[in-house]
Motif scaffolding. Structure first.
Motif, PDB file in Angstrom:
ATOM      1  N   ARG A  46      29.102  -3.907  39.870  1.00 32.61           N
ATOM      2  CA  ARG A  46      29.388  -3.864  41.302  1.00 32.61           C
ATOM      3  C   ARG A  46      30.080  -5.152  41.773  1.00 32.61           C
ATOM      4  O   ARG A  46      30.927  -5.111  42.653  1.00 32.61           O
ATOM      5  CB  ARG A  46      28.095  -3.615  42.091  1.00 32.61           C
ATOM      6  CG  ARG A  46      27.545  -2.204  41.934  1.00 32.61           C
ATOM      7  CD  ARG A  46      26.249  -1.999  42.703  1.00 32.61           C
ATOM      8  NE  ARG A  46      26.433  -2.142  44.140  1.00 32.61           N
ATOM      9  CZ  ARG A  46      26.875  -1.197  44.948  1.00 32.61           C
ATOM     10  NH1 ARG A  46      27.180   0.001  44.454  1.00 32.61           N
ATOM     11  NH2 ARG A  46      27.011  -1.411  46.246  1.00 32.61           N
ATOM     12  N   LEU A  51      32.045  -4.537  45.177  1.00 31.80           N
ATOM     13  CA  LEU A  51      31.057  -3.886  46.039  1.00 31.80           C
ATOM     14  C   LEU A  51      29.885  -4.812  46.354  1.00 31.80           C
ATOM     15  O   LEU A  51      29.105  -4.539  47.261  1.00 31.80           O
ATOM     16  CB  LEU A  51      30.552  -2.602  45.367  1.00 31.80           C
ATOM     17  CG  LEU A  51      31.629  -1.563  45.048  1.00 31.80           C
ATOM     18  CD1 LEU A  51      31.041  -0.401  44.251  1.00 31.80           C
ATOM     19  CD2 LEU A  51      32.297  -1.060  46.310  1.00 31.80           C
ATOM     20  N   GLU A  52      29.745  -5.886  45.582  1.00 32.61           N
ATOM     21  CA  GLU A  52      28.780  -6.945  45.850  1.00 32.61           C
ATOM     22  C   GLU A  52      29.521  -8.275  45.755  1.00 32.61           C
ATOM     23  O   GLU A  52      30.449  -8.419  44.956  1.00 32.61           O
ATOM     24  CB  GLU A  52      27.619  -6.940  44.837  1.00 32.61           C
ATOM     25  CG  GLU A  52      26.781  -5.687  44.826  1.00 32.61           C
ATOM     26  CD  GLU A  52      25.790  -5.607  45.976  1.00 32.61           C
ATOM     27  OE1 GLU A  52      25.716  -6.581  46.770  1.00 32.61           O
ATOM     28  OE2 GLU A  52      25.100  -4.584  46.073  1.00 32.61           O
ATOM     29  N   ALA A  71      37.196  -4.912  47.747  1.00 31.18           N
ATOM     30  CA  ALA A  71      37.133  -3.842  46.749  1.00 31.18           C
ATOM     31  C   ALA A  71      38.332  -2.896  46.838  1.00 31.18           C
ATOM     32  O   ALA A  71      38.891  -2.494  45.813  1.00 31.18           O
ATOM     33  CB  ALA A  71      35.828  -3.063  46.916  1.00 31.18           C
ATOM     34  N   ARG A  72      38.743  -2.548  48.056  1.00 31.73           N
ATOM     35  CA  ARG A  72      39.823  -1.563  48.218  1.00 31.73           C
ATOM     36  C   ARG A  72      41.161  -2.056  47.680  1.00 31.73           C
ATOM     37  O   ARG A  72      42.069  -1.253  47.414  1.00 31.73           O
ATOM     38  CB  ARG A  72      39.963  -1.174  49.691  1.00 31.73           C
ATOM     39  CG  ARG A  72      40.382  -2.310  50.603  1.00 31.73           C
ATOM     40  CD  ARG A  72      40.473  -1.859  52.061  1.00 31.73           C
ATOM     41  NE  ARG A  72      40.826  -2.951  52.951  1.00 31.73           N
ATOM     42  CZ  ARG A  72      39.972  -3.820  53.461  1.00 31.73           C
ATOM     43  NH1 ARG A  72      38.679  -3.710  53.153  1.00 31.73           N
ATOM     44  NH2 ARG A  72      40.376  -4.791  54.248  1.00 31.73           N
TER      45      ARG A  72
END
Length: 352
Positions: A46, A51-52, A71-72
């Motif tokens: 992650r 995401l983290e 993230a994107r």
């Protein structure tokens, strides 16, 4: 591009989920993060995905520092355990969702959707909703969706754990074939050692937020560096050395010769235990005389089809069981029989 992770730290309150983790993932390789629940493998994935957010350390993809990139914008394809398909969209629309978000023109998008559905052998399911497909088919669609935007890397978070055994086996073969065909860098999280051994070029074994050992499936199976790795990868007899045996290898009162050392050294003073695979343990009737031979009683015998598993209690250390695996038509001993157990020097491994 290679993925470089250096000195990564992640904490959740007082819990250190990642404790100064560093590793290199070569471009085009298939790497598995393997370990028990709570070892930090999913957290590491992650953090790589964005995401983290890490509390320390760095992640680089080639020359690019990903630390501040959301993230994107990391251009990673991610597949989760739970499929995460849109229930109101057909398979084709699910696959094309990321392409719509990137504003691909319609003809190019349609060609890519068809290409991805062909890749996962589901072209005939294009107009079905997720509820009309099996779990294995849904996960194939999730894989196609992740691959559609041509990501720099593919991240798989236990993608097969929700499926039954037969479908899992089929899908792991398909995922590996797709990865090889595309040559895409792939990182997969799993707690299933068989999956890791069957699919990975490189396995990262984790425990308590740290990396225990990194190696190919063959290296980890044949040359485990620690008792944890030896016990987690396949089956391993871990034989704790006798107290007061510093400078030598003694188990159950028997001195043991060791020909191959996992850590590449011959320093018996630092050894905690010896390990030997069940298939390497040899059994014979008669006295326990000779090098690396000790007496043991047969505690139990389990018939498992192509192998028979024999559990033995060493005469001088009955609390530490030794398991032997007999293959094919080997003579099976009876429970209660006393046998001579041979631990070949070239099969013993020194464990820290």
């Amino acid at each position: 591009m290679d993925l470089s992770i250096h000195d990564l730290v992640k904490r959740f309150g007082k819990l250190t989920a990642l404790d100064h983790v560093s590793l290199e993932v070569a471009q085009g390789s298939f790497v598995c993060f393997l370990g028990p629940s709570g070892c930090g493998k999913t957290t590491l994935l992650r953090v790589i995905a964005g995401l983290e957010e890490a509390d320390g350390g760095s992640i680089r993809l080639g020359e690019s520092d990903l630390s501040s990139i959301p993230a994107r914008n990391r251009n990673f394809g991610v597949v989760f355990q739970s499929y995460s398909l849109f229930p109101n969209m057909t398979a084709a629309r699910n696959v094309g969702y990321g392409l719509e978000c990137r504003r691909w023109d319609r003809p190019r998008m349609q060609n890519r959707i068809k290409e991805m559905l062909d890749l996962v052998h589901l072209a005939d399911q294009a107009e079905k909703l997720p509820s009309q497909m099996s779990g294995g088919q849904q996960q194939r669609i999730a894989l196609a969706r992740a691959l559609a935007p041509d990501p720099s890397a593919l991240l798989l978070d236990e993608p097969l754990s929700a499926l039954d055994a037969k479908v899992r086996e089929e899908l792991r073969i398909e995922i590996r074939a797709v990865q090889k065909r595309l040559g895409i860098t792939t990182i997969m999280v799993t707690h299933d050692q068989e999956e890791a051994l069957a699919m990975a070029d490189l396995i990262v074994v984790m425990s308590k937020g740290r990396i225990e050992q990194i190696g190919t499936p063959q290296q980890l199976y044949r040359e485990p560096a620690t008792a944890f790795v030896a016990d987690f990868i396949g089956r391993m007899n871990v034989l704790p050395l006798d107290p007061g045996a510093a400078g030598s290898y003694r188990f159950a009162g028997t001195p043991l010769a060791v020909a191959t050392l996992a850590n590449g050294t011959a320093n018996a003073a630092t050894a905690a235990a010896l390990g030997i695979r069940p298939e390497a343990v040899a059994l014979r009737e008669g006295g326990a005389s000779g090098e690396n031979i000790l007496a043991a009683d047969v505690r139990s015998v389990s018939f498992l089809g192509n192998i028979t598993r024999v559990e033995l209690a060493p005469e001088n250390r009955p609390e530490t069981a030794i398991v032997a695996e007999l293959h094919g038509t080997a003579t099976v001993p009876e429970t209660g029989t006393r046998l001579a157990v041979s631990l070949p020097a070239d099969a013993l491994r020194v464990l820290s």
